[in-house]
Design a protein around this motif. Sequence first.
Motif, PDB file in Angstrom:
ATOM      1  N   THR A   1       0.843  -1.186   0.000  1.00  0.00           N
ATOM      2  CA  THR A   1       0.000   0.000   0.000  1.00  0.00           C
ATOM      3  C   THR A   1       0.884   1.244   0.000  1.00  0.00           C
ATOM      4  OG1 THR A   1      -1.860   1.110   1.067  1.00  0.00           O
ATOM      5  CG2 THR A   1      -0.203   0.138   2.511  1.00  0.00           C
ATOM      6  N   GLN A   2       0.291   2.367  -0.313  1.00  0.00           N
ATOM      7  CA  GLN A   2       0.949   3.668  -0.230  1.00  0.00           C
ATOM      8  C   GLN A   2       0.373   4.390   0.982  1.00  0.00           C
ATOM      9  OE1 GLN A   2       3.172   5.396  -2.216  1.00  0.00           O
ATOM     10  NE2 GLN A   2       3.556   3.599  -3.476  1.00  0.00           N
ATOM     11  N   TYR A   3       1.251   4.917   1.837  1.00  0.00           N
ATOM     12  CA  TYR A   3       0.782   5.646   3.005  1.00  0.00           C
ATOM     13  C   TYR A   3       1.697   6.827   3.265  1.00  0.00           C
ATOM     14  CZ  TYR A   3      -0.957   6.622   7.697  1.00  0.00           C
ATOM     15  OH  TYR A   3      -1.487   7.238   8.805  1.00  0.00           O
ATOM     16  N   ARG A   4       1.171   8.013   3.109  1.00  0.00           N
ATOM     17  CA  ARG A   4       1.876   9.269   3.371  1.00  0.00           C
ATOM     18  C   ARG A   4       3.249   9.322   2.716  1.00  0.00           C
ATOM     19  NH1 ARG A   4       0.097  11.648   9.174  1.00  0.00           N
ATOM     20  NH2 ARG A   4      -2.111  11.232   8.910  1.00  0.00           N
ATOM     21  N   GLY A   5       3.274   9.041   1.425  1.00  0.00           N
ATOM     22  CA  GLY A   5       4.494   9.194   0.655  1.00  0.00           C
ATOM     23  C   GLY A   5       5.446   8.018   0.678  1.00  0.00           C
ATOM     24  N   ALA A   6       5.080   6.917   1.261  1.00  0.00           N
ATOM     25  CA  ALA A   6       5.964   5.752   1.307  1.00  0.00           C
ATOM     26  C   ALA A   6       5.192   4.500   0.905  1.00  0.00           C
ATOM     27  CB  ALA A   6       6.534   5.567   2.701  1.00  0.00           C
TER      28      ALA A   6
END
Length: 118
Positions: free
Chosen positions: A54-59
Motif C-alpha cells: 500500500t501507499q501511506y503518506r508518501g511511502a
Amino acid sequence: MQINLSGHHVELTDAIRNIANEKFQKIASHYPHLDSVDVYLTVEKHEQKVEATTQYRGATLAVQSSKTDLYAAIGDSVRKLESALSHRKGITKANLHEKPILEQPEEAIEEEPEYKGA
C-alpha cells in the motif's frame, strides 16, 4: 478503501474474499488516509503466502507472510501491515515537531583554555 485481491495457483473463493475484506477493512478504520491495498495470495507446495502493499503518506509499505494455513497467513499479514503503518505514522508525526537546538552558554565558551601546540 479499495482492496485488490489477486492469486497465483489459488482460486479466490467467496470465503477467502470475505475474510480478506473483513480483516483489511479493520485497518481502514484505523488509518483513514489509506486509499487501497493490493493483496497477492500464492499457494505453493506446503505453504500459503500473502503479500500486501500500500501507499501511506508518501511511502510504499509492503509486508509478506507465509504459513501453512491461508487464513492464518492473511491474519498475520494484516497484523504486520498494521504494525508497519503505525511505525510510518510515528515517523511522520515526529517530523512535524520542532527539534530543540542545543546552545552552549557564552560563559562556557570563554572559559575553555586554548591549546598551544609545541
